[in-house]
Design a protein around this motif. Structure first.
Motif, PDB file in Angstrom:
ATOM      1  N   THR A  74     -34.261   9.068 -38.795  1.00 43.32           N
ATOM      2  CA  THR A  74     -34.640   7.918 -37.969  1.00 43.32           C
ATOM      3  C   THR A  74     -33.559   7.484 -36.975  1.00 43.32           C
ATOM      4  N   HIS A  75     -32.509   8.300 -36.853  1.00 44.98           N
ATOM      5  CA  HIS A  75     -31.525   7.942 -35.829  1.00 44.98           C
ATOM      6  C   HIS A  75     -30.650   9.129 -35.478  1.00 44.98           C
ATOM      7  N   THR A 240     -35.698   0.973 -30.327  1.00 41.77           N
ATOM      8  CA  THR A 240     -34.559   1.234 -31.209  1.00 41.77           C
ATOM      9  C   THR A 240     -33.245   0.968 -30.483  1.00 41.77           C
ATOM     10  N   SER A 290     -39.860  -1.002 -34.818  1.00 41.79           N
ATOM     11  CA  SER A 290     -38.489  -1.201 -34.338  1.00 41.79           C
ATOM     12  C   SER A 290     -37.516  -0.753 -35.418  1.00 41.79           C
ATOM     13  N   VAL A 291     -36.519  -0.007 -34.987  1.00 40.85           N
ATOM     14  CA  VAL A 291     -35.546   0.535 -35.951  1.00 40.85           C
ATOM     15  C   VAL A 291     -34.138   0.219 -35.459  1.00 40.85           C
TER      16      VAL A 291
END
Ligand code: GUN
Ligand code: ZN
Length: 485
Positions: A74-75, A240, A290-291
């Motif tokens: 996720t990133h 993000t 949203s992360v």
């Protein structure tokens, strides 16, 4: 015609919280995953119980190998594809200035950017990452290459151009005017985000709005991007950015954000409250798509606000070790009700393989201490031994939740899309010998848990023999399942 994949299946069934993952851990040592032609899971269970209606379907026997849900990162940073282990001579801000901004500027060259996009997708395939939320390049041509490559290869991807409207000299080639930033974000959404709900259901790629961090934009940029995000939010566009990563007193990221914006909490800048005193100045970016990356040093109010808005955290322990960012407080963050998914933060982290990030996650949290500032032993014991099911959850289902895709992916529940990986211990001797030679507890639950723990801690990319999205095996650019194979 459906296909049965036969192997040792592990997944976290249902829709638990991380604290309930152990109760939802499912294992079938001789298991079967039945997938239809559209890539939908028809059945998952013990090989001997496969329903008669699937008796005649094609069987792919991954004998002795593990079948896990596809990993979700996720990133990560696309323009840092060749930045792993860059020596910045300091922590986050020094590293950005001396290594990262100059490296990301090289994407101005279309040939370089195209090669990077091919390499990026190859690496995801080789690492078993079936879905990734990717910080994009400042250059639109590079983003086009990335999306094209992802679409051609059939891998899931959420990405957005990394926005910088202010910054140091070393970032000058990445910085654009506010008007250009807004135009580019709109253009990227219109070009690559499936705005129609039916098309969106079929599509594997989506767009995110991605201000690099609050220090690379201004109040007016945040306000303008907030309007864009608000316009497209209901069409499933993501948001993000980075949050509370580097806590060095005075000159670090968090103090610099607070000094620049005069806000109570860093999160306020992404929550529309970026005016002095955390007064509202625009629209919020927070929500279920949203992360926030890192979130190592959050206040209680920030954690509560993320939980309330269903904003997730991309937890990046490998990067936090490399950049000296500290350890995200696991117990406090979980207790606040925030969803935690794993992230590599490549090239802040130097790992592509999600199980290796989970390996680091286990180690940092069993070593976790909270300073309380009293001599002679100024620590509270925050140590915890994460259950292997909690680790698997963090690398799979929590990622699907962070990307608001839990109804479609993240585990092997019937009706979901079949994203999975095959991990074959015979491809790496040490892993194989350990599995065969280790002590196996008599208690079947303990034996199951210890087996999963060994897979997570000891598996390496070289043992990964297949990455599948919607039931289809992905290939690298050379047609192999691994780079260099
Ligand atoms: N904060 C702003 N940009 C970056 C980046 O590229 N990597 C990390 N780890 N943190 C950031
Ligand atoms: Zn990052």
């Amino acid at each position: 015609m459906a296909t049965i994949h036969r192997g040792h299946v592990f997944h976290i069934a249902g829709s638990p919280l991380v604290t309930q993952a152990a109760e939802h851990l499912v294992a079938f040592p001789d298991g079967a995953l039945v997938v239809d032609d559209a890539g939908i899971i028809l059945w998952c269970g013990d090989w001997k119980d496969v329903p008669v209606e699937h008796a005649d379907v094609k069987v792919v026997d991954h004998h002795g190998a593990f079948i896990l849900p596809g990993f979700i990162d996720t990133h990560m940073h696309f323009p840092q594809v060749w930045c792993g282990d860059s020596y910045g001579g300091g922590q986050l801000l020094e590293w950005l200035n001396s290594c990262i901004f100059p490296s990301e500027s090289k994407f101005e060259d279309p040939d370089y950017a195209h090669n990077a996009a091919v390499e990026w997708i190859d690496r995801l395939v080789t690492a078993g990452t079936t879905n990734a939320l990717v910080f994009g390049s400042a250059f639109p041509h590079a983003q086009d290459f990335l999306f094209e490559e992802a679409r051609n290869r059939g891998i899931r991807l959420v990405s957005g151009t990394g926005i910088q409207t202010v910054g140091p000299e070393s970032a000058s080639r990445l910085i654009v005017s506010e008007e250009t930033a807004v135009e580019r974000v709109r253009a990227e959404i219109e070009k690559w985000h499936p705005l129609d709900p039916e098309v969106r259901r079929q599509s594997l790629q989506s767009v995110a709005v991605v201000p690099r961090f609050s220090l690379s934009v201004t109040r007016t940029t945040l306000a303008a991007l907030g309007e864009v995000y608000d316009h497209y939010r209901d069409a499933g566009v993501y948001f993000t950015s980075h949050l509370n990563e580097n806590a060095r007193t005075g000159t670090g990221e968090i103090d610099s954000v607070k000094a620049e914006y005069q806000v109570t909490d860093y999160l306020d800048t992404y929550d529309g409250r970026f005016m002095p005193g955390s007064q509202v100045g625009g629209k919020s970016f927070l929500g279920p798509r949203s992360v926030m990356a890192h979130a190592v040093h959050c206040s209680d109010a920030e954690l509560a606000r993320m939980a309330e808005t269903k904003t997730s955290i991309a937890h990046c322990p490998v990067s936090q070790l490399f950049l000296g960012s500290g350890t995200m407080p696991w117990k406090r963050t979980v207790a606040a009700g925030v969803n935690i998914a794993i992230g590599s933060d490549f090239g802040g982290g130097d790992e592509w393989f999600v199980p290796q990030m989970l390996n680091a996650c286990f180690k940092v949290h069993i070593s976790e201490r909270t300073p309380v500032g009293i001599d002679p032993y100024p620590v509270d014991d925050e140590s915890l031994s994460l259950h292997p099911a909690e680790l698997l959850f963090t690398g799979t289902l929590a990622g699907a939740r962070a990307l608001d895709l839990e109804d479609r992916t993240g585990n092997f529940d019937v009706g979901k899309e079949a994203d999975f990986v095959i991990i074959d211990p015979t491809k790496w001797e040490m892993f194989d010998k350990t599995l065969k030679g280790r002590h196996v507890p008599e208690d079947p639950i303990k034996a199951r848990d210890e087996c999963l723990f060994t897979v997570i801690m000891l598996a390496r990319e070289k043992a990964l023999t297949g990455t599948y999205v919607r039931g289809r095996k992905l290939e690298t650019s050379t047609g192999a399942s691994r780079i260099g194979a």
